[in-house]
Design a protein around this motif. Structure first.
Motif, PDB file in Angstrom:
ATOM      1  N   TRP A  83       5.405   0.855   9.087  1.00 64.87           N
ATOM      2  CA  TRP A  83       6.403   0.623   7.897  1.00 64.87           C
ATOM      3  C   TRP A  83       7.563   0.117   8.222  1.00 64.87           C
ATOM      4  O   TRP A  83       7.966  -1.112   7.363  1.00 64.87           O
ATOM      5  N   LYS A 112       3.762   1.595  -0.060  1.00 69.58           N
ATOM      6  CA  LYS A 112       2.614   2.460   0.808  1.00 69.58           C
ATOM      7  C   LYS A 112       2.126   3.533   0.441  1.00 69.58           C
ATOM      8  O   LYS A 112       2.378   3.939  -0.721  1.00 69.58           O
ATOM      9  N   GLY A 113       0.993   3.832   0.981  1.00 70.14           N
ATOM     10  CA  GLY A 113      -0.002   4.811   0.598  1.00 70.14           C
ATOM     11  C   GLY A 113      -0.395   5.487   1.893  1.00 70.14           C
ATOM     12  O   GLY A 113      -0.213   5.130   3.009  1.00 70.14           O
ATOM     13  N   ALA A 114      -1.278   6.355   1.658  1.00 72.04           N
ATOM     14  CA  ALA A 114      -2.346   7.111   2.824  1.00 72.04           C
ATOM     15  C   ALA A 114      -3.031   5.809   3.574  1.00 72.04           C
ATOM     16  O   ALA A 114      -3.807   5.384   3.086  1.00 72.04           O
ATOM     17  N   GLY A 115      -2.478   5.697   4.950  1.00 71.63           N
ATOM     18  CA  GLY A 115      -3.148   4.684   5.816  1.00 71.63           C
ATOM     19  C   GLY A 115      -2.860   2.917   5.278  1.00 71.63           C
ATOM     20  O   GLY A 115      -3.680   2.113   5.634  1.00 71.63           O
ATOM     21  N   THR A 116      -1.935   2.877   4.306  1.00 69.33           N
ATOM     22  CA  THR A 116      -1.796   1.534   3.919  1.00 69.33           C
ATOM     23  C   THR A 116      -0.494   1.195   3.674  1.00 69.33           C
ATOM     24  O   THR A 116       0.441   2.115   3.215  1.00 69.33           O
ATOM     25  N   THR A 124      -3.956  -1.932   6.540  1.00 70.11           N
ATOM     26  CA  THR A 124      -4.781  -0.967   5.995  1.00 70.11           C
ATOM     27  C   THR A 124      -5.491  -0.361   7.301  1.00 70.11           C
ATOM     28  O   THR A 124      -5.936  -0.982   8.126  1.00 70.11           O
ATOM     29  N   SER A 178      -8.250   2.284   9.229  1.00 71.66           N
ATOM     30  CA  SER A 178      -9.334   2.940   8.717  1.00 71.66           C
ATOM     31  C   SER A 178     -10.342   2.931  10.014  1.00 71.66           C
ATOM     32  O   SER A 178     -10.247   2.075  10.882  1.00 71.66           O
TER      33      SER A 178
END
Length: 140
Positions: free
Chosen positions: A4, A31-35, A99, A101
């Motif tokens: 971040w 921002k989000g979970a994993g992004t 991202t 993953s």
């Protein structure tokens, strides 16, 4: 968290060059979970003060008196419609997304360029974009 911070620093760095011309600038981060995504936009309104058709160079002056030469490529339609005294608006946007993953696919990189020109006879204008996608391993 380090990712971040990196994205925010990248957004600030990409705005430094346009900031020298003192445009209207904005930076958005989400921002989000994993992004995470950072988008920077710079917008400048300037007056055409000189046109050199031989080199396709347009000299622009902003409201603060800053002068910059812009080379206009052959792909720009309707260049001949520009006149000294015209007021133009230039907007530059840059975004970076990350991202994370889990995948077992191959590591790769690809680049895609998109563009849209104004119609023949319309006001000079257009957009161009470039998208770079990289699949890589996180090593630290």
């Amino acid at each position: 968290m380090k990712t971040w911070i990196f994205l925010v620093m990248a957004a600030v760095a990409m705005m430094v060059r346009p900031a020298l011309a003192q445009p209207q600038t904005s930076v958005e981060a989400t921002k989000g979970a994993g992004t995470a995504t950072v988008t920077g936009t710079a917008k400048v309104t300037a007056t055409v003060v000189e046109i050199d058709p031989a080199t396709r160079t347009v000299t622009l002056k902003d409201k603060n008196g800053h002068i910059v030469d812009v080379e206009v490529g052959e792909e720009a339609r309707n260049f001949g419609q520009l006149k000294v005294g015209d007021v133009v608006t230039i907007e530059y946007r840059e975004a970076m997304s990350l991202t994370l993953s889990k995948t077992s696919g191959p590591r790769s990189a690809s680049e895609r360029t998109m563009g849209q020109r104004s119609s023949p006879g319309a006001k000079p204008g257009g957009t161009i974009g470039r998208e770079i996608t990289v699949m890589a391993d996180v090593v630290a």
